[in-house]
Design an enzyme around this catalytic site. Structure first.
Site, short mmCIF file in Angstrom:
data_model
loop_
_atom_site.label_atom_id
_atom_site.label_comp_id
_atom_site.label_asym_id
_atom_site.label_seq_id
_atom_site.Cartn_x
_atom_site.Cartn_y
_atom_site.Cartn_z
N ALA A 181 -73.58 18.42 -32.71
CA ALA A 181 -72.46 17.75 -32.03
C ALA A 181 -72.22 16.37 -32.63
CB ALA A 181 -72.74 17.64 -30.54
N PRO A 182 -70.97 15.92 -32.69
CA PRO A 182 -69.77 16.56 -32.15
C PRO A 182 -69.17 17.65 -33.04
CG PRO A 182 -69.18 14.47 -33.10
CD PRO A 182 -70.68 14.55 -33.19
N GLY A 183 -69.71 17.87 -34.24
CA GLY A 183 -69.29 18.99 -35.06
C GLY A 183 -68.65 18.65 -36.39
N LYS A 185 -69.88 17.47 -39.23
CA LYS A 185 -70.60 17.95 -40.42
C LYS A 185 -70.56 19.48 -40.51
CE LYS A 185 -73.60 13.90 -40.89
NZ LYS A 185 -73.04 13.12 -39.76
N ASP A 233 -83.79 23.20 -27.90
CA ASP A 233 -84.49 21.99 -28.33
C ASP A 233 -84.80 22.18 -29.81
OD1 ASP A 233 -86.33 19.98 -28.94
OD2 ASP A 233 -87.27 20.04 -26.97
N CYS A 305 -77.28 7.61 -38.63
CA CYS A 305 -76.22 6.61 -38.75
C CYS A 305 -76.75 5.24 -38.32
CB CYS A 305 -74.99 7.00 -37.93
SG CYS A 305 -75.34 7.52 -36.25
#
Length: 374
Positions: A181-183, A185, A233, A305
């Site tokens: 998420a958020p998607g 990549k 997980d 990041c």
């Protein structure tokens, strides 16, 4: 008509004319007042916006970053701090969707001064992945999610594309995006190649819903059979699916420098900073799981990041020192191409990239490392 009467009527007409003139004057005064009020409201709104922006910077986080990054990065931190603290100079890239390609959008981007992130002759950039950037700050208009309608482009930080390029997915390979998420990549991966399987995993429930919506917005239904979405997980996937993937991307949960710096809740920011030390342990566990999920000969990319050395090179070094079945992969060719559009930190290893935000190149922070399972 008697003179007194004519005189009285003339006076009445004069009074009426004065009344009309007075009403006109009041109207002009009201218009001027409205203009002044409107102008004042705009000025107040602009001042309020600037004040709000200034208040968003969390001093607790900024002080923490100042102490840590001035030590780790030296003098370069001063310029990085100015970029991170000034959203007006942030830049956004536009990743075109090949599944709903629009030449109109591409032409509009070019007219507005956008250009492809790498030259077309670059050996590490497939032209099926079209990502446009501009040297000027600003954001291309976003597209809203509409059921049954694919979006034409995805807005992202251009440095995110480097993790996908480093992964070098080949057509038909089985790929795991462990923290998807958020998607962005995952979307970039599907623009880059046609994997035989793309497993997108996201542990957090709300972020998993966000991921599904992103995929629905960019990928045609006919290709959704190539994608599986799970809410596991990530630390357990290696045990659940050992040696099940050719490539693994671990875009790990980290102390996101941009968002943390603008945390409006001081208590939440303080709690985040207190929990920051525990992040590296989770990142190490995710990487160990990723190694288990890789087939021998497969490769993984680890990205964050954040600028934090503890969450970046220290994590990768720990894995290399403690796992005898992995080795670093040289990314100097990618670094050479990337250096034209990104400011890269010096002093990192050949298997690492660290993108430093800079005015005119306000991408990142983004750390990327590549490993291979032997």
């Amino acid at each position: 008509m008697p003179f007194p009467l004519r005189r009285a009527r003339g006076a009445m007409r004069a009074l009426r004319r004065l009344g009309r003139l007075a009403r006109r004057l009041r109207g002009w005064v009201d218009v001027c007042r409205r203009r002044d009020t409107h102008s004042s409201a705009e000025e107040q709104l602009e001042t309020k916006s600037k004040t709000k922006l200034q208040k968003k910077i969390c001093q607790v986080v900024l002080s923490h970053f100042e102490k840590q990054y001035s030590k780790e990065l030296g003098e370069v931190w001063n310029s990085i701090s100015q970029v991170l603290s000034t959203p007006q100079c942030w830049q956004y890239a536009v990743l075109l969707n090949k599944f709903n390609f629009s030449s109109e959008v591409e032409n509009d981007l070019r007219l507005k001064g956008y250009r492809l992130i790498f030259p077309e002759t670059s050996s590490c950039f497939r032209q099926s992945l079209k990502c446009y950037i501009s040297s000027s700050p600003g954001r291309f208009p976003a597209q809203k999610h509409r059921a049954g309608k694919l979006k034409e482009y995805y807005l992202l930080n251009a440095a995110s594309v480097l993790a996908v390029l480093a992964l070098e997915v080949e057509n038909g390979e089985k790929v795991l995006d462990m923290c998807a998420a958020p998607g962005g990549k995952s979307i970039a991966t599907l623009q880059y190649a046609w994997p035989g399987l793309l497993h997108c995993n996201e542990y957090d429930h709300l972020r998993s819903r966000w991921l599904k919506q992103t995929l629905e917005s960019f990928i045609p239904e006919s290709l959704m059979s190539l994608i599986t979405v799970s809410q596991l997980d990530g630390r357990q996937i290696g045990n659940l699916q050992p040696e099940g993937f050719d490539k693994v991307l671990v875009d790990a949960p980290c102390s996101n420098d941009r968002s943390w710096l603008f945390c409006s809740d001081t208590q939440q920011a303080t709690l985040r900073l207190a929990q920051r030390k525990a992040l590296s342990a989770i990142q190490i566990q995710l990487l160990r799981s990723a190694i288990k999920a890789l087939r021998p000969g497969g490769s993984l990319v680890y990205s964050t990041c954040t600028l934090s050395k503890v969450e970046n090179s220290d994590v990768v070094t720990h894995i290399l020192d403690s796992c005898s079945n992995v080795c670093p992969v040289d990314m100097s060719a990618l670094a050479s191409s990337a250096s034209q559009e990104f400011t890269l930190a010096s002093g990192v290893q050949q298997h690492e990239l660290l993108v430093l935000p800079e005015r005119g190149k306000a991408w990142g922070p983004m750390y990327v490392a590549k490993l291979k399972k032997m």
